[in-house]
Design a protein around this motif. Structure first.
Motif, PDB file in Angstrom:
ATOM      1  N   TRP A  21       0.830  -1.214   0.000  1.00 45.72           N
ATOM      2  CA  TRP A  21       0.000   0.000   0.000  1.00 45.72           C
ATOM      3  C   TRP A  21       0.865   1.265   0.000  1.00 45.72           C
ATOM      4  N   LEU A  22       1.974   1.222   0.697  1.00 46.70           N
ATOM      5  CA  LEU A  22       2.880   2.373   0.697  1.00 46.70           C
ATOM      6  C   LEU A  22       3.456   2.614  -0.690  1.00 46.70           C
ATOM      7  N   GLU A  23       3.834   1.504  -1.324  1.00 42.42           N
ATOM      8  CA  GLU A  23       4.355   1.638  -2.688  1.00 42.42           C
ATOM      9  C   GLU A  23       3.277   2.143  -3.623  1.00 42.42           C
ATOM     10  N   TYR A  29       0.898   9.115  -5.873  1.00 37.95           N
ATOM     11  CA  TYR A  29       1.374  10.487  -5.672  1.00 37.95           C
ATOM     12  C   TYR A  29       2.208  10.935  -6.876  1.00 37.95           C
ATOM     13  N   GLN A  30       3.125  10.065  -7.312  1.00 37.88           N
ATOM     14  CA  GLN A  30       3.985  10.403  -8.452  1.00 37.88           C
ATOM     15  C   GLN A  30       3.165  10.591  -9.732  1.00 37.88           C
ATOM     16  N   GLN A  31       2.154   9.732  -9.912  1.00 35.78           N
ATOM     17  CA  GLN A  31       1.306   9.856 -11.094  1.00 35.78           C
ATOM     18  C   GLN A  31       0.452  11.121 -11.026  1.00 35.78           C
ATOM     19  N   LYS A  50      -7.529   8.056  -4.733  1.00 34.35           N
ATOM     20  CA  LYS A  50      -6.977   6.748  -4.367  1.00 34.35           C
ATOM     21  C   LYS A  50      -6.038   6.880  -3.178  1.00 34.35           C
ATOM     22  N   LEU A  51      -5.221   7.938  -3.197  1.00 39.37           N
ATOM     23  CA  LEU A  51      -4.271   8.164  -2.113  1.00 39.37           C
ATOM     24  C   LEU A  51      -5.013   8.420  -0.797  1.00 39.37           C
ATOM     25  N   THR A  52      -6.108   9.158  -0.881  1.00 45.75           N
ATOM     26  CA  THR A  52      -6.910   9.459   0.310  1.00 45.75           C
ATOM     27  C   THR A  52      -7.559   8.193   0.867  1.00 45.75           C
ATOM     28  N   ALA A  53      -7.991   7.314  -0.040  1.00 45.66           N
ATOM     29  CA  ALA A  53      -8.627   6.067   0.400  1.00 45.66           C
ATOM     30  C   ALA A  53      -7.655   5.191   1.174  1.00 45.66           C
ATOM     31  N   VAL A  54      -6.387   5.217   0.803  1.00 46.22           N
ATOM     32  CA  VAL A  54      -5.374   4.413   1.479  1.00 46.22           C
ATOM     33  C   VAL A  54      -4.989   5.043   2.819  1.00 46.22           C
ATOM     34  N   ILE A  61      -1.511  15.006   0.501  1.00 45.35           N
ATOM     35  CA  ILE A  61      -2.839  15.153  -0.110  1.00 45.35           C
ATOM     36  C   ILE A  61      -3.246  16.632  -0.202  1.00 45.35           C
ATOM     37  N   LYS A  62      -3.031  17.380   0.876  1.00 49.38           N
ATOM     38  CA  LYS A  62      -3.447  18.784   0.918  1.00 49.38           C
ATOM     39  C   LYS A  62      -2.749  19.609  -0.164  1.00 49.38           C
ATOM     40  N   GLU A  63      -1.455  19.390  -0.312  1.00 50.90           N
ATOM     41  CA  GLU A  63      -0.680  20.142  -1.317  1.00 50.90           C
ATOM     42  C   GLU A  63      -1.162  19.819  -2.728  1.00 50.90           C
ATOM     43  N   LEU A  64      -1.421  18.529  -2.995  1.00 48.06           N
ATOM     44  CA  LEU A  64      -1.915  18.132  -4.316  1.00 48.06           C
ATOM     45  C   LEU A  64      -3.296  18.731  -4.590  1.00 48.06           C
ATOM     46  N   GLN A  65      -4.162  18.711  -3.579  1.00 50.51           N
ATOM     47  CA  GLN A  65      -5.525  19.222  -3.764  1.00 50.51           C
ATOM     48  C   GLN A  65      -5.517  20.727  -4.027  1.00 50.51           C
TER      49      GLN A  65
END
Length: 294
Positions: A21-23, A29-31, A50-54, A61-65
């Motif tokens: 899951w970390l991978e 995140y990279q995608q 997907k990242l938030t679900a994990v 997450i905040k920076e990406l959003q």
């Protein structure tokens, strides 16, 4: 031993799953990063979900959003800008470009577009202010003209144009002041306030020296005041009229003052009073002498 073996296997499986899951999270995140770099915010949003679900506590997450939201704002304001271009709405173009520059502060082409739009807006506002000033001056709306001229100065308008408009405004202000002074002067003459007439006439004739009506009123005012002063010499000490030579001088003063009587009630009263004193002093007094017979 069988339980211990089973526990070790479960721990190994959990660690393996966590690593997986970390991978996966790192991969999403990279995608998401790649999608944002390639201007694909909708795709990046899927990876963030997907990242938030994990792990919804992942600090990335905040920076990406925020970046995804920035793309949404960018697309919105870009559509607004394109619409403003089609409508030739320069103020709206400036607003849209300001928002775009705020979202993308490193894009120099947006800054250049904003500077050009702001200059175009300034020129439009400047032209409108000049037209407003000229129209207000033509209609003698001096307050509106002053406001428009102040606006031209704020917009850093052409110095020659600004100087010309200011000169026109100053001329009209002087004319208005002169007209107001003339009106007050005529009103004062109707009310026989001759000292005020003379004072206002001196102010007015400095601006309009060729006005024969006002010149004549000023002359009349001085004549009235001079006549009143001459009569007061005898009115303040009427006993002097017992002297025939003084009476002669008083009669001459009356003769000079008589034509001005209609223009001053005070002067008219002075004339009547002095004439009564002269009549009294000119009337012979009958004297009866009594003799004792000797």
């Amino acid at each position: 031993r069988e339980v211990e073996t089973h526990l070790k296997h479960s721990i190994a499986m959990a660690e393996k799953l966590q690593k997986h899951w970390l991978e996966a999270a790192d991969s999403w995140y990279q995608q998401a990063e790649q999608a944002l770099t390639q201007q694909r915010p909708q795709e990046a949003q899927l990876y963030v979900q997907k990242l938030t679900a994990v792990n919804d506590q992942d600090t990335r997450i905040k920076e990406l959003q925020q970046r995804i939201d920035g793309f949404a704002q960018q697309q919105h304001w870009w559509r607004v800008y394109q619409g403003a271009l089609a409508e030739r709405d320069v103020p709206k173009q400036v607003i849209a470009l300001q928002q775009l520059v705020q979202v993308q502060p490193n894009r120099d082409e947006l800054k250049q577009k904003l500077a050009a739009a702001q200059e175009s807006l300034r020129q439009n506002q400047l032209s409108a202010a000049v037209e407003q000033a000229q129209q207000a001056l033509q209609q003698q709306q001096l307050q509106q003209a002053q406001q428009a001229i102040s606006r031209i100065a704020q917009l850093q308008g052409d110095k020659n144009t600004l100087a010309l408009l200011k000169a026109q405004l100053a001329k009209q202000q002087r004319q208005l002041s002169t007209e107001q002074t003339r009106a007050l002067l005529l009103q004062a003459s109707e009310q026989q306030q001759w000292q005020q007439v003379i004072r206002l006439a001196e102010q007015y004739l400095q601006q309009a020296p060729g006005d024969s009506t006002i010149t004549a009123l000023a002359v009349r005012g001085r004549e009235v005041l001079a006549a009143k002063q001459n009569l007061n010499v005898y009115l303040t000490r009427p006993q002097r009229l017992s002297d025939s030579s003084v009476r002669g001088q008083a009669e001459q003063a009356l003769t000079r003052a008589q034509p001005l009587k209609p223009y001053s009630r005070d002067l008219a009263r002075g004339i009547d009073t002095l004439r009564a004193h002269l009549k009294e002093m000119s009337t012979p007094v009958q004297i009866t002498l009594l003799s004792d017979g000797e």
